[in-house]
Design a protein around this motif. Structure first.
Motif, PDB file in Angstrom:
ATOM      1  N   GLY A 167      53.564  75.741  11.534  1.00 22.67           N
ATOM      2  CA  GLY A 167      53.360  75.958  12.969  1.00 22.67           C
ATOM      3  C   GLY A 167      53.283  74.645  13.742  1.00 22.67           C
ATOM      4  N   PRO A 168      52.275  73.789  13.459  1.00 24.33           N
ATOM      5  CA  PRO A 168      52.174  72.543  14.227  1.00 24.33           C
ATOM      6  C   PRO A 168      53.370  71.618  14.046  1.00 24.33           C
ATOM      7  CG  PRO A 168      50.508  72.641  12.455  1.00 24.33           C
ATOM      8  CD  PRO A 168      51.122  73.995  12.551  1.00 24.33           C
ATOM      9  N   VAL A 169      53.946  71.607  12.854  1.00 22.62           N
ATOM     10  CA  VAL A 169      55.073  70.716  12.594  1.00 22.62           C
ATOM     11  C   VAL A 169      56.291  71.137  13.432  1.00 22.62           C
ATOM     12  CG1 VAL A 169      56.795  70.308  10.790  1.00 22.62           C
ATOM     13  CG2 VAL A 169      54.382  69.866  10.335  1.00 22.62           C
ATOM     14  N   LEU A 170      56.540  72.448  13.499  1.00 21.48           N
ATOM     15  CA  LEU A 170      57.725  72.893  14.239  1.00 21.48           C
ATOM     16  C   LEU A 170      57.525  72.777  15.753  1.00 21.48           C
ATOM     17  CD1 LEU A 170      58.815  75.740  11.834  1.00 21.48           C
ATOM     18  CD2 LEU A 170      59.769  73.431  12.060  1.00 21.48           C
ATOM     19  N   THR A 171      56.295  72.894  16.202  1.00 27.79           N
ATOM     20  CA  THR A 171      56.026  72.646  17.629  1.00 27.79           C
ATOM     21  C   THR A 171      56.301  71.168  17.932  1.00 27.79           C
ATOM     22  OG1 THR A 171      54.373  74.373  17.698  1.00 27.79           O
ATOM     23  CG2 THR A 171      54.242  72.716  19.424  1.00 27.79           C
ATOM     24  N   THR A 172      55.878  70.298  17.031  1.00 31.39           N
ATOM     25  CA  THR A 172      56.149  68.867  17.206  1.00 31.39           C
ATOM     26  C   THR A 172      57.661  68.627  17.241  1.00 31.39           C
ATOM     27  OG1 THR A 172      54.116  68.384  16.014  1.00 31.39           O
ATOM     28  CG2 THR A 172      55.695  66.578  16.213  1.00 31.39           C
ATOM     29  N   ALA A 173      58.391  69.308  16.359  1.00 33.30           N
ATOM     30  CA  ALA A 173      59.851  69.143  16.308  1.00 33.30           C
ATOM     31  C   ALA A 173      60.481  69.451  17.666  1.00 33.30           C
ATOM     32  CB  ALA A 173      60.438  70.057  15.234  1.00 33.30           C
ATOM     33  N   SER A 174      59.909  70.431  18.382  1.00 37.80           N
ATOM     34  CA  SER A 174      60.542  70.874  19.635  1.00 37.80           C
ATOM     35  C   SER A 174      60.469  69.818  20.744  1.00 37.80           C
ATOM     36  CB  SER A 174      59.928  72.199  20.116  1.00 37.80           C
ATOM     37  OG  SER A 174      58.640  71.981  20.651  1.00 37.80           O
ATOM     38  N   VAL A 175      59.635  68.772  20.585  1.00 34.86           N
ATOM     39  CA  VAL A 175      59.552  67.759  21.646  1.00 34.86           C
ATOM     40  C   VAL A 175      60.125  66.397  21.225  1.00 34.86           C
ATOM     41  CG1 VAL A 175      57.569  68.818  22.776  1.00 34.86           C
ATOM     42  CG2 VAL A 175      57.181  67.075  21.027  1.00 34.86           C
ATOM     43  N   LEU A 176      60.602  66.297  20.007  1.00 33.12           N
ATOM     44  CA  LEU A 176      61.017  64.968  19.531  1.00 33.12           C
ATOM     45  C   LEU A 176      62.188  64.386  20.320  1.00 33.12           C
ATOM     46  CD1 LEU A 176      60.599  65.270  15.654  1.00 33.12           C
ATOM     47  CD2 LEU A 176      59.085  64.165  17.310  1.00 33.12           C
ATOM     48  N   ARG A 177      63.029  65.263  20.886  1.00 32.42           N
ATOM     49  CA  ARG A 177      64.146  64.738  21.685  1.00 32.42           C
ATOM     50  C   ARG A 177      63.708  64.369  23.099  1.00 32.42           C
ATOM     51  NH1 ARG A 177      67.040  68.112  18.268  1.00 32.42           N
ATOM     52  NH2 ARG A 177      68.557  66.900  17.069  1.00 32.42           N
ATOM     53  N   SER A 178      62.460  64.638  23.415  1.00 36.61           N
ATOM     54  CA  SER A 178      61.969  64.335  24.773  1.00 36.61           C
ATOM     55  C   SER A 178      60.907  63.249  24.755  1.00 36.61           C
ATOM     56  CB  SER A 178      61.362  65.591  25.414  1.00 36.61           C
ATOM     57  OG  SER A 178      62.134  66.714  25.153  1.00 36.61           O
ATOM     58  N   LEU A 179      60.957  62.372  23.757  1.00 38.92           N
ATOM     59  CA  LEU A 179      59.970  61.292  23.720  1.00 38.92           C
ATOM     60  C   LEU A 179      60.410  60.140  24.610  1.00 38.92           C
ATOM     61  CD1 LEU A 179      59.100  61.038  19.887  1.00 38.92           C
ATOM     62  CD2 LEU A 179      57.850  62.257  21.691  1.00 38.92           C
ATOM     63  N   ALA A 180      59.434  59.512  25.270  1.00 39.28           N
ATOM     64  CA  ALA A 180      59.720  58.306  26.059  1.00 39.28           C
ATOM     65  C   ALA A 180      60.027  57.156  25.098  1.00 39.28           C
ATOM     66  CB  ALA A 180      58.499  57.955  26.904  1.00 39.28           C
ATOM     67  N   ARG A 181      60.634  56.112  25.626  1.00 33.34           N
ATOM     68  CA  ARG A 181      60.838  54.880  24.858  1.00 33.34           C
ATOM     69  C   ARG A 181      59.473  54.349  24.379  1.00 33.34           C
ATOM     70  NH1 ARG A 181      65.363  51.351  25.841  1.00 33.34           N
ATOM     71  NH2 ARG A 181      64.738  49.193  25.513  1.00 33.34           N
ATOM     72  N   CYS A 182      59.414  53.926  23.130  1.00 36.64           N
ATOM     73  CA  CYS A 182      58.175  53.398  22.534  1.00 36.64           C
ATOM     74  C   CYS A 182      57.024  54.412  22.574  1.00 36.64           C
ATOM     75  CB  CYS A 182      57.752  52.086  23.182  1.00 36.64           C
ATOM     76  SG  CYS A 182      58.977  50.791  22.977  1.00 36.64           S
ATOM     77  N   ALA A 183      57.387  55.709  22.439  1.00 37.01           N
ATOM     78  CA  ALA A 183      56.357  56.757  22.381  1.00 37.01           C
ATOM     79  C   ALA A 183      55.630  56.694  21.036  1.00 37.01           C
ATOM     80  CB  ALA A 183      57.018  58.126  22.557  1.00 37.01           C
ATOM     81  N   ARG A 184      54.609  57.523  20.920  1.00 36.69           N
ATOM     82  CA  ARG A 184      53.818  57.572  19.685  1.00 36.69           C
ATOM     83  C   ARG A 184      53.709  59.008  19.194  1.00 36.69           C
ATOM     84  NH1 ARG A 184      54.501  52.862  20.038  1.00 36.69           N
ATOM     85  NH2 ARG A 184      52.952  51.233  20.383  1.00 36.69           N
ATOM     86  N   VAL A 185      53.818  59.193  17.885  1.00 36.63           N
ATOM     87  CA  VAL A 185      53.402  60.454  17.277  1.00 36.63           C
ATOM     88  C   VAL A 185      52.230  60.104  16.359  1.00 36.63           C
ATOM     89  CG1 VAL A 185      54.038  62.407  15.817  1.00 36.63           C
ATOM     90  CG2 VAL A 185      55.745  61.403  17.367  1.00 36.63           C
ATOM     91  N   VAL A 186      51.099  60.757  16.560  1.00 37.90           N
ATOM     92  CA  VAL A 186      49.910  60.477  15.740  1.00 37.90           C
ATOM     93  C   VAL A 186      49.421  61.788  15.123  1.00 37.90           C
ATOM     94  CG1 VAL A 186      47.538  59.598  15.723  1.00 37.90           C
ATOM     95  CG2 VAL A 186      49.233  58.548  17.234  1.00 37.90           C
TER      96      VAL A 186
END
Ligand code: NAD
Length: 464
Positions: free
Chosen positions: A114-133
């Motif tokens: 669940g949480p992993v696939l929700t994270t997947a749905s925003v990976l193409r919308s990350l700002a430059r030098c964004a962070r995933v924690v």
């Protein structure tokens, strides 16, 4: 000569390839040929931390109590926080500055989807030098197998995701021991560090918080206010940068270096309004001399940064005894002796940060002596941690990868280029990247973090 790369207020890098692929024709050519495309990283300046915490809003993925706690922490920092439920895609096409994935409530491997696939749905919308924690619980041998599997799974997930992120974005994790609440100072401290520009070159790493010790600072830009810090090898390179960053964060700095580097040491100490001590750290009584000067100048000692180090690279078949001995003496034995002296003095709450190296983790051809010394630093750090804990102290290590210094500038062109590109961020780090990580580990907000080794290597593609 390569043109330098400099954004407003950012430190200088002499990496011609980085300039080439960040401008016009070079950019399109690199894209067409599938060449590495490193971007200029968002960084703080050693003299100022005046950049927003994240380059856009922060999405917290998860809906339990722990996600609520982390969202509250972020709101307390005036961050634009949005929430997403695990398993639900995120409709909004924001340029996310960061995604915080809350995985503390995993009980079985099936819970991760669940949480992993929700994270997947925003990976193409990350700002430059964004962070995933990611924020997860530590897997222990005493955990029931499905629980241990789910918790340890986060490690592989995070390290792989970090390798997939682009445009200067990084992925790092916070691993919290059972019983430590998510409101603990070091969970907040690690979260803030990993979200911020201070962690620009920390990638694919998991920071372990083992206790609720520590304290959040009244002012996050002055987290070492009132502390007295000694930095060895402070005359140049990474040590000079550490002195600048510790002073910027409020510490009073005692810089140590060999008498031959006295002039440069004095110049650095003038810049940071610190005190210079000309001393060879391998000399007898070095620890006592450092303590005496710190007490005389500032009335005490709170932080020790063992940064001084030397190289005598040789294949082992050609190694001369003096080459082995010099490296082990400066990089390792001197630290052991100084720490023993300081511990004998019974300094309460002493925070030690030692410079290790990725060579000491993964090994490096021609560096058996250096890698022995740096792996030794890691072993000593783990051993000092429980010894210091009895007086409220801590010991941690920072392991830099390829950092742009005088030392690495002397590597021949082709291997230097290869070393720069062989990381997820496809570039070398700067001394300030190491210095920021040292400052974080030294500070009270890292009070629940001890015995750890944090790599500053852009997720160097060697070793662990
Ligand atoms: P550097 O050679 O530029 O600076 C080291 C400083 O230590 C010098 O000022 C030197 O005079 C001082 N020093 C050496 N022997 C000393 C002694 N006996 N007593 C007191 N001072 C002494 O090195 P750097 O590149 O800034 O590296 C700093 C630390 O980071 C070292 O421990 C190094 O092993 C580690 N490191 C560096 C890199 C990198 O890419 N530059 C990578 C991994 C680890």
């Amino acid at each position: 000569m390569a043109a330098s790369t400099r954004e407003k207020g950012a430190p200088q890098i002499a990496d011609g390839y980085l300039d080439l692929v960040n401008g016009g024709a070079g950019k399109s050519l690199a894209k067409k040929l599938g060449l590495p495309q490193p971007v200029r990283l968002r960084r703080t300046d050693p003299a100022s931390v005046d950049v927003p915490l994240t380059p856009g809003p922060v999405l917290v993925v998860g809906d339990g109590d722990d996600a609520d706690t982390l969202a509250r922490t972020l709101l307390g920092w005036d961050v634009d926080v949005r929430r997403a439920s695990a398993g639900e895609p995120v409709p909004d096409a924001e340029r996310w500055g960061a995604v915080v994935v809350v995985l503390t409530e995993l009980a079985t491997p099936a819970d991760a989807a669940g949480p992993v696939l929700t994270t997947a749905s925003v990976l193409r919308s990350l700002a430059r030098c964004a962070r995933v924690v990611t924020v997860s619980r530590r897997a222990d041998a005493t955990d029931e197998p499905a629980l241990a599997a789910a918790r340890q799974g986060v490690d592989g997930f995070l390290r792989s995701l970090a390798k997939e992120l682009r445009a200067g974005a990084t992925g790092n994790g916070i691993v919290v021991a059972d019983g430590v609440p998510l409101a603990a100072p070091s969970v907040a401290g690690a979260l803030r560090f990993l979200l911020s520009a201070r962690s620009a070159f920390v990638d694919g790493q998991l920071v372990q918080v083992d206790s609720a010790a520590g304290a959040v600072p009244a002012d996050w830009t002055r987290s070492l206010e009132g502390k007295v810090a000694v930095v060895t090898g402070a005359a140049r390179g990474i040590g000079a940068s550490i002195a600048h960053v510790l002073a910027r964060d409020g510490a009073r700095v005692l810089g140590v270096d060999v008498p031959a580097a006295g002039e440069s040491l004095a110049a650095v100490m003038n810049e940071v309004r610190g005190t210079a001590l000309q001393l060879d750290i391998t000399s007898d009584g070095a620890g006592a001399a450092i303590l005496e000067r710190a007490r005389r100048a500032y009335g005490g000692l709170d932080v020790v940064v063992h940064n001084a180090g030397v190289l005598r690279d040789k294949l082992l078949a050609n190694m001369k005894p003096e080459q082995w001995d010099a490296v082990v003496a400066v990089n390792l034995t001197a630290q052991l002796a100084i720490n023993a002296d300081l511990m004998a003095a019974g300094l309460p709450g002493l925070s030690i940060v030692s410079l290790a190296s990725t060579s000491g983790i993964a090994g490096n051809r021609g560096q058996t002596n250096y890698a022995f010394s740096k792996a030794g630093v890691i072993g000593a750090t783990r051993s000092f941690a429980p010894l210091l804990a009895t007086s409220g102290g801590r010991a941690n290590a920072v392991a830099p990868g390829f950092i742009e210094t005088d030392m690495t500038a002397s590597i021949p062109f082709v291997p230097r280029q290869m070393a720069r590109r062989a990381s997820s961020l496809a570039q070398g780090g700067l001394p300030v990247d190491v210095a920021e990580t040292v400052a974080f580990l030294a500070s009270p907000q890292a009070g629940g973090i001890t015995g750890q080794v944090l790599r500053v290597c852009g997720q160097n593609l060697v070793g662990q």
